[in-house]
Write a protein that holds these residues in place. Sequence first.
Motif, PDB file in Angstrom:
ATOM      1  N   ILE A  37       0.832  -1.208   0.000  1.00 63.10           N
ATOM      2  CA  ILE A  37       0.000   0.000   0.000  1.00 63.10           C
ATOM      3  C   ILE A  37       0.866   1.257   0.000  1.00 63.10           C
ATOM      4  N   PHE A  38       1.858   1.296   0.880  1.00 66.08           N
ATOM      5  CA  PHE A  38       2.725   2.474   0.973  1.00 66.08           C
ATOM      6  C   PHE A  38       3.534   2.656  -0.312  1.00 66.08           C
ATOM      7  N   GLN A  39       3.988   1.541  -0.900  1.00 67.96           N
ATOM      8  CA  GLN A  39       4.773   1.635  -2.135  1.00 67.96           C
ATOM      9  C   GLN A  39       3.950   2.250  -3.266  1.00 67.96           C
ATOM     10  N   LYS A  40       2.676   1.937  -3.338  1.00 67.51           N
ATOM     11  CA  LYS A  40       1.800   2.545  -4.356  1.00 67.51           C
ATOM     12  C   LYS A  40       1.667   4.048  -4.114  1.00 67.51           C
ATOM     13  N   ILE A  41       1.521   4.412  -2.843  1.00 65.08           N
ATOM     14  CA  ILE A  41       1.418   5.837  -2.505  1.00 65.08           C
ATOM     15  C   ILE A  41       2.690   6.572  -2.900  1.00 65.08           C
ATOM     16  N   PHE A  42       3.853   6.004  -2.592  1.00 65.97           N
ATOM     17  CA  PHE A  42       5.132   6.637  -2.950  1.00 65.97           C
ATOM     18  C   PHE A  42       5.279   6.773  -4.466  1.00 65.97           C
ATOM     19  N   THR A  43       4.797   5.770  -5.206  1.00 67.72           N
ATOM     20  CA  THR A  43       4.947   5.792  -6.661  1.00 67.72           C
ATOM     21  C   THR A  43       4.219   6.983  -7.279  1.00 67.72           C
ATOM     22  N   PHE A  44       3.063   7.325  -6.737  1.00 66.57           N
ATOM     23  CA  PHE A  44       2.269   8.413  -7.329  1.00 66.57           C
ATOM     24  C   PHE A  44       2.389   9.729  -6.549  1.00 66.57           C
TER      25      PHE A  44
ATOM     26  N   LEU B 240       8.830  -0.824 -16.096  1.00 68.81           N
ATOM     27  CA  LEU B 240       9.335  -2.149 -15.761  1.00 68.81           C
ATOM     28  C   LEU B 240      10.867  -2.170 -15.785  1.00 68.81           C
ATOM     29  N   TYR B 241      11.453  -1.512 -16.784  1.00 68.52           N
ATOM     30  CA  TYR B 241      12.903  -1.560 -16.989  1.00 68.52           C
ATOM     31  C   TYR B 241      13.673  -0.611 -16.061  1.00 68.52           C
ATOM     32  N   HIS B 242      13.048   0.547 -15.724  1.00 68.99           N
ATOM     33  CA  HIS B 242      13.798   1.554 -14.965  1.00 68.99           C
ATOM     34  C   HIS B 242      13.021   2.164 -13.796  1.00 68.99           C
ATOM     35  N   GLY B 243      11.732   1.885 -13.694  1.00 67.34           N
ATOM     36  CA  GLY B 243      10.877   2.603 -12.758  1.00 67.34           C
ATOM     37  C   GLY B 243      10.839   2.030 -11.351  1.00 67.34           C
ATOM     38  N   PRO B 244       9.778   2.342 -10.613  1.00 71.35           N
ATOM     39  CA  PRO B 244       9.666   1.937  -9.206  1.00 71.35           C
ATOM     40  C   PRO B 244       9.695   0.422  -9.028  1.00 71.35           C
ATOM     41  N   TYR B 245      10.225   0.016  -7.906  1.00 75.12           N
ATOM     42  CA  TYR B 245      10.344  -1.409  -7.595  1.00 75.12           C
ATOM     43  C   TYR B 245       8.984  -2.096  -7.561  1.00 75.12           C
ATOM     44  N   ILE B 246       7.971  -1.433  -7.023  1.00 74.79           N
ATOM     45  CA  ILE B 246       6.661  -2.071  -6.847  1.00 74.79           C
ATOM     46  C   ILE B 246       6.066  -2.512  -8.182  1.00 74.79           C
ATOM     47  N   THR B 247       6.351  -1.769  -9.237  1.00 77.02           N
ATOM     48  CA  THR B 247       5.839  -2.145 -10.561  1.00 77.02           C
ATOM     49  C   THR B 247       6.443  -3.474 -10.995  1.00 77.02           C
ATOM     50  N   ARG B 248       7.755  -3.610 -10.858  1.00 75.44           N
ATOM     51  CA  ARG B 248       8.416  -4.857 -11.244  1.00 75.44           C
ATOM     52  C   ARG B 248       7.880  -6.035 -10.433  1.00 75.44           C
ATOM     53  N   TYR B 249       7.783  -5.837  -9.130  1.00 72.98           N
ATOM     54  CA  TYR B 249       7.356  -6.934  -8.255  1.00 72.98           C
ATOM     55  C   TYR B 249       5.939  -7.410  -8.596  1.00 72.98           C
ATOM     56  N   LEU B 250       4.995  -6.464  -8.691  1.00 74.64           N
ATOM     57  CA  LEU B 250       3.607  -6.847  -8.928  1.00 74.64           C
ATOM     58  C   LEU B 250       3.400  -7.415 -10.340  1.00 74.64           C
ATOM     59  N   TYR B 251       4.106  -6.858 -11.318  1.00 74.51           N
ATOM     60  CA  TYR B 251       3.955  -7.355 -12.690  1.00 74.51           C
ATOM     61  C   TYR B 251       4.512  -8.775 -12.810  1.00 74.51           C
ATOM     62  N   ILE B 252       5.618  -9.054 -12.151  1.00 74.39           N
ATOM     63  CA  ILE B 252       6.183 -10.412 -12.157  1.00 74.39           C
ATOM     64  C   ILE B 252       5.231 -11.381 -11.459  1.00 74.39           C
ATOM     65  N   GLN B 253       4.596 -10.931 -10.370  1.00 75.25           N
ATOM     66  CA  GLN B 253       3.620 -11.773  -9.683  1.00 75.25           C
ATOM     67  C   GLN B 253       2.451 -12.131 -10.588  1.00 75.25           C
TER      68      GLN B 253
END
Length: 778
Positions: free
Chosen positions: A360-367, A615-628
């Motif tokens: 939840i916090f990672q999504k908030i930080f991303t935006f 995915l290639y350069h952005g926030p960690y949460i994007t990579r993690y959730l997309y891989i999931q």
Amino acid sequence: MADLEEEIIIIEDSEAAENLHPTEEKVEESLDSSKKKKIIIFAALGLLLILIIILTIVLLSKSPQKVIPLDMDLLDEKLENQTEEKIEPSKLENMIAKANYLYTNGSKEKALSLYENIAHYSEAISEYNLGVAQLKNEQYALALKTFTRAIKNDEKRCVSAINAAVCSLHLKDQESFKYYIDLAYAYLPYEVNSPLYSYYYTLISYYNQDYINALNSLKNATSNEYETTQKNLAARINALYGNDYEAIDIIEKNNEHLDDFSLGLLYARIGDFALANNHFDEAIIKNIQPVKAQLALALISLKSGQLKRSASKIKNVTDMYPEEVYEHYPIKVKLKDSLFDTQKAQKLYRDKIIHSKSTIFQKIFTFSPYKVFNANKTISYIRKGNANIYIDNIQAAKEYLKTSSSSSNVNIGITRAIKKALNLQIREANLDLQELIKIQPKHSILHYNLALTYAQMGDNKKAHEHFLRSYYLDAKNYLSGVYAVMTSQLIHKESKKLKSILIDSITSEEASEEKELYKTLLYISENNYVSAIEWLDNDYKQRPLYLTLNTIIALKLNRLDIAKQATNKLTVLLPNDILPHLMYIDTHFSEYKPKEYANEVLNYLKKQDFNFNDLYHGPYITRYLYIQENLITGKLYFLREQLKKVLQTTDTNTHEIESALALASLYDKQFEESYTLYNHIIDDLQVRDSYTLFMGAVASTAAGHHENAIALLELSKLKDSDFFESRYALALLYLEVKNNAGAVIQLSRIEEDGFISQYFDFSINTNELLFKKQHPKE
């Protein structure tokens, strides 16, 4: 069942044993008890009559004699020589019964001493009974010869052969064991009319590892003899085949001999740790397997997240039994099965997006928005500098102008770094901001922006450090203070005082859009979504952060209509970014069943036109959730191939691409590939934040490089001493290498009560136990 040692069953032939101890088990067919009593009574009366007659004759034929004083020395001499005299078989039977009783009730030394005496009178006792006595006396070679003679003499051939096989097991003579157990099977048909036929059949099947037939014969027993042993065998075999509930039921019905230790193990196997704890506590009180019971309690506490209790028990049992403690339950560290199973992973994923504070916090930080410099403040510095020149205060003017110049450079640098961050080049922006902070270390906005890049990269410790610094430099920078509170929770830092100051300060501010934002973020940090519901009624401009808050709050309160509206707008604002579409999936497919969910997600993602920069350069949460999501839909192989192609055509700033590939390879069970990639990221690209080091250790463990995992976890712990995942994993690996002291230190430093690792698990290393059993120390 209770332990992994082969159960040795000694079959006795002793009616007297039953009379001394009603629960003593017996094998041979016996006379009817009432008939026996009559025989004994008549024999006693006859003997008494003969004695009276003899006594009368002696008295009549001899004259009275003087009473001779008792010679104690003579009495001692007779007692010493008594063992040379022959003893009647009935007396030997009673001696065997007494020895058996002592043996089964814990007086082992006295029993063994008595067995030794029994062995002197072999001429007056059957070969079979003598063999039983020798077997109880642990004279296995001698007992084997005695049972062999009993077989040759046609004395209880089937049961003698079984006990001969038991002796062979003790002597570790597999060939002899096989011979005698086969011989017992050959003689078994002669026992078809015996009440003990099913029991003999059970033992022969059990020792031949034919457990199914052994269990069938136990279920269709022809006799209740050896009831406790039969129940133990039934429980043991059921446990072997995973019928844990049936094994528990069998043991619990055996009220006379309740096996608390075995019950503790079985309840632990089915995951009922509370009952397992109770039974192990009882076992310890009864002094049943004290080392194993204490170890089992420690490991159960470890499984259930009671880490301080586990550490205490491991320390105590290690101090008490420093060598034996490592013999019984060697552990094998592994990753959780739920990480790789698509259905389990889906369940965890769908739970995490709603309940995980980190997600939840990672999504908030991303935006969250980046901040630019305060131009008015810079102009003020310049004006003050010129004014001081006119009043001839040259030194003061130089300081003002110097500050103005450096601030201008920093502000230009901030602007450029923000542009990179907004273009999803988070790591580059972070590096630029790190350089700027060296020039202007007391710049609140600079610290905020740097903290935000760290937060988006997943480095919560660094993020907390700079959010806190930003707030201390400017107490009106409430967003920095709120985010400092959030990141403190992710790294297990106390923040009550900071939160209290923030609430007082924000409450004193005039009503505004920003004030409502800060209040709502604090409610979310406190998991107080009931109070946060007021945010859903606002009519502010539809910014990405605001829509994210709408989604988070609405999902928590099961207001799917609002959550769907928010994610619809978010995907329109950011159509080519991955995370908004993942949030759309979270809201629109939340009520689907697992298979339907996976199909819908797969079809939805196929239709999107992502640019994949996030995915290639952005926030960690994007990579993690997309891989999931790719794990859930079974598309990890194709994602890995995509990342490999991009990596081949990218010369610089490959950190995040490699990180994504390493993570995807891990979840796709390409452990060695993941291990190699993480080592390259850590050693060559010098990415050494605590989380990356931890993930390198995860990959190392999966690939079987446990020593490397320990080294990486030690580094991760140094980077962030409050990263509990690293400490927990390190504790498990120390237990695995038999360094209990090191494990205790790590476990005692984990402050969170009920901590459960997302990645690491352990099991008992049965292969090691089997090897030790097959290759015992001489």
